[in-house]
Every structure is written in C-alpha cells, then in structure tokens.
Design an enzyme around this catalytic site. Sequence first.
Site: not given
Lengths: 345, 345
Positions: A131, A155, A158, A212, A215, A226, A230
Amino acid sequence: MSKPTKVEIAFMGMGNVAQAFLQLLARQHEWVESMYGVAFKTVGIATRRHGSVVSSTGIDLRDCIDVIEKDAHLTTIPDCIDAGDAPGLLDVATPDIIVETIPLNPHDGEPALGYIRRALDKGIHVVSVNKGPVAFAYQELKTLADLRGVQYRFEGAVMDGAPVFNLVEYCLPGTSILGFVGVLNSTTNLILGGMESGKSFEDCIDEARRAGIAEENTSYDIDGWDAAVKATALARVLMGADVQPHQVNRAGIAEVSPEHLIQAAAEGNVIKLIARGHAVDGGVLLTVRPEAVPISSTLGSVRGTSNVLILHTDLMGEVAIVETDPTIEQTGYALLSDLISILKT
Amino acid sequence: MSKPTKVEIAFMGMGNVAQAFLQLLARQHEWVESMYGVAFKTVGIATRRHGSVVSSTGIDLRDCIDVIEKDAHLTTIPDCIDAGDAPGLLDVATPDIIVETIPLNPHDGEPALGYIRRALDKGIHVVSVNKGPVAFAYQELKTLADLRGVQYRFEGAVMDGAPVFNLVEYCLPGTSILGFVGVLNSTTNLILGGMESGKSFEDCIDEARRAGIAEENTSYDIDGWDAAVKATALARVLMGADVQPHQVNRAGIAEVSPEHLIQAAAEGNVIKLIARGHAVDGGVLLTVRPEAVPISSTLGSVRGTSNVLILHTDLMGEVAIVETDPTIEQTGYALLSDLISILKT
C-alpha cells in the site's frame, strides 16, 4: 492452436504472501496459461533472507517452494545465478512482470517504491500488494507506467483479494467516487472485538500477534497509521486526490476503554476504527478514528479480521464490498487477479 | 483523431427503467462516446403504450423523453416510421444493440425471452434488466450469442446496478462460486422491516405499492417467487446450473407473524427472506425462505429496499456486495454499464 506467448515473471519478496501466491500459481497455472494463451517462466527471485537469483532457463516453482520451506538459500536451486541483493535482480534481469511483496516501510513506502519505479521505468509490469507506494506516489507511478506502456496493479494493497480497485475500474465505469467509509484494519477490529467480550487490550494484542495479523510494530495498527495509509491509497486512486498519509486526520484506538465499549453496546452500537474520505473543494478530506456505529449496520457487521468498504458514487448510489475472515490465501489471490488483468490486455 | 464508430441502438420497452437509462445516457453520452470512440444513434423504440417506431436518420433522445412525458404516441416524433408492435421492430430494424426492459411474465420469461432470442439470432447485442430470460434460458441464450458473435448482458437482472455478474466475470477471474446467500427482494425486506416497527402486513404492502417497489402482483414478491427467479438466474450464470425457478425450495413471508419478529428480536435476530444456493452432487440446491439471522450480521444489516449478496468462492473466500437504498437510477446504470461492457470488447 497457436504457440503460447512466453511471459517471464520475477519475484521481489518471498514472504507469506508471495508463498501463498506461489502455491496458488502452482495449482492454477495450467488453467491461466491455456485461458490466456501464455506460458509462464520464473526468471528471478529476490529475497531478504534467502538471497536473490536469476535464471534464463526458468526456475521450477516447486523447487522454489521447497527451498523456502527448508529455509535454504535460493542459489541451491539448479541452474540459478546469484544476483546479489534485491535491487541487483533489476540490474541483470528484465522480466515481463515483477511480483512485488517486500516488507513495507510505512513512513515513505521505501524501498518498495524505488524498486517499483525502477521496474516500471524499465518497461516491466508490476503487480504488488504494497500500500505504501500507492499512498505515497500513485500518480507518479501510474504516469510512468502509462509512459512505458506497462501496468502497475495493486489490488491487494487495501483489502487483500476483495475487489476494490478492480471493482471501480471494471464494474463501475463512468461513475465518480464521491467518498468512502470503511473498516480497513484487521488488527484493531480484532482487538476491539476481543475487548467487547471482556478481554484486556494487552491480551488482545498478544492474540493478534499470535494469529500473525498484527504488523511487527503494533503501534502502526493501533495508532491508525495502517488505516491512514490505506485511506490515502483509496483517495489517490479512486478520487484522484494528491494527499499524503500524514495529512489524514488520525486517531488510534489506544484511548478506547472497556467503559466506552460497554456504553456503546448499551446504545446498540459498536466501536470500530473507521476510515472516511469525502470530496471537498479542491481535494479529499480523510479521517481515521474510532467511531460508534450501529451494530445493525453494514459497518458494524464486520467481525474479527473481516473488513468492509462502502463507496459513495454519483451514478450508482452507495455500494459496499465486504470481505469475511480473509486469510493470506486471499492476498495471494489479489496477485493472481492482477496477473490475469495484465494478461487480458 | 479517427472517426467514431457508429453504434445503432434500439429500445424494447420504455418504462421507468428505460426512461432512467435514457436520462442517464442523455447526460453521459458525450463522455461514453469520446471514451470509446463511438457515436450513438437511436434507430428504434418499441413500447406497449406509446407504439413502436423506427428511424434511419436517428431519434433524438430528448424528443423521446418529451413524448413519453407527455404520454403521446412515438409516431409524433419527426422522421419516424410506425413499426406496428414490439416484435415488428425486429422485422424492420437491425440495430447493433437492443436495450430490452419490457414487463416481465415471471412464469416463463416471455415475451422478453422470445424477443431476446430473436435479436441475438439476428446478430444483435442485447442488454437487458429482465431476470426471467436469464432464469429460464441463460445457457441457450449465451450459446446463441456466442455463435452469432454478440453479447447478452443483464447486470440489472438481480441487484439493480450493483455489480454481481460483472463482479464475478471481471473481478474474480479463475475463481469458482461454490454457493451464495442473499437478501434479493426489496418488497419483502421493506414489509418485514415495517412489521418490526409495529405496522400491519397490509399497511406495509400498501406502502411498498405506493413507493412503486412492489410488483403489480404482490404475491409474486410475498410468496418468494421473485427471489426464486433471481436465485435461479444466479445459479445458472455463476454456477453453471441447469435449474428452473419452480425447482427452488420456496417459502414466502405470508406466515411470518408479528410474534415471530418479536421473538427473533429478543434473540438478537431479524427475519429476512433469504435466498441460498449451494453446489451439491450434480447441481445446485436452491432455497428461498424466511430465516432468522443475527441483526449484527451482514445479512441482517440490510434495511428497507437495500439488498446483499454473499458469494462463497474457492480462491477468494467469502465476499459480499451490498447495495444501499437503490432507486430506479441504479437499474438504469446497470444498462449503461452493460452498454460500456459491449463497447469495450
């Protein structure tokens, strides 16, 4: 039957997303190749941990999966030449398409941005899930891609594999996007959901880490950065805005207390980290902040790692896309759908 | 600059949807024409109430809008020739594209199905909002269209202008649709919502009629037939099923009482008319019936005339599209997006 066109692919980054894509491609390549009359050849792989290699004869995808699974060095694959480091790959190879999935520096999009710029400038198509480069430099990269007659597709940047950019490009022709609102960050959604069910903030973060999803630097998620990156990517691509992530009016979820969540629930609401963009005179106003939204609304309906984007359009009213419980496979699919978009044109 | 390609359009049906499309085209045609290098010419219009005309010199869209608004006969438009009735138009004209929006006979898809078959057979592209022909004969019509090298498009058949068929075709390449679940009928959703807020079933039906949403024969909506026809269309196109609307396991909302709604609400649920399709050995099992779904779910979140379709896929997990408060303009947009799909190829 005409001979298939050879399509040379190189990978920059071979983490979880690239591996998911590789597994998908290993399963689906025959279908894709026969559908679009092409034959894929993997001519290079650049990684941080396993070295970088090129091969003019082509690298077997199963060999690559094996080496990564054994945590070995890529030069152990037969007929491969050591390319040094990741940028070294671009010195020695000129594939048709680069699949870029290297770890993101969220504050300037580097080094991915530089690699993408260089690849496009060399006339190489780029498919990416990053991103950062979109949020920091979409217009520049798109202009460069157009100039060189190649495509820059992202693609997965986001909403993993859920169609967002392709939805607008392919399915909403002629419409203008007037604004958007969405739940775009999985980690904060998981944490807020966990806190609703009585867990502590810290326990929820640990859970997101174990899953997982978070970040490496969780403040990146929790402080809304984040989601801001986005939102900026969406504003640039869908609304043509020239805006930077640091210009987003941003608040994270650190101040959201269990009492806030209880109060919201009592009012039939749920607190989500909501990203909003709307067109204003001369630009797009972007906000990311915790908001109480009705639990019975589309925004309020996304649980766990699910996400949603609602688009406000001129001709098509309000249309939303919801992705439920995405996994790494869906991000891998984003790369496959981008690859197919390039093959189609 | 190269000369634009002339594209001849004829209309079959000039009701609310076609008029909404006409208004949209009158506003957007310059953009579409320059974008795709075409020049539109309207060469025929067939209606039930205003007669049918053809014109080799082209019919001005504003003249057409005027005549319809004045409830006059189409032959009053200058330079038009009387074509008799609707099928007569296909005897005397061979446009490039037919925009078909004639009233639906929900039990066999006629007469639209016959007109579409005949147009495709003459090598004419068809864009349509009619679900009947899709639900009763999609495979036959698609085969015929392929044979004649033309397209049969119907984005508006199930969810107005919200991308459903285009979403799968353009944005989910390589995926298989394993099943779907959705709220596809606006009238029943409006009625159930009204009943939740304490209104009587009869008052809610009257309201839906006044809003122009209910079909002329409301039992068509209430008994779940509309949703069943839509589910069949989805199963045929997205899942390749050879299934008929009467094979849908169908129950309507007539038996839903205020007590059911109160009971559902007490359990955090809401009752919706839910359409489901899922792949079984050798086919697709379709059901349409009232179900209690969590108010906090994506299915439960659609209010009033809004609708939602959740797709279960192999490669892209679960992805949903939600259309909020659609109006007739969105159905008009479906025709525009189909028209553009044809121009693109």
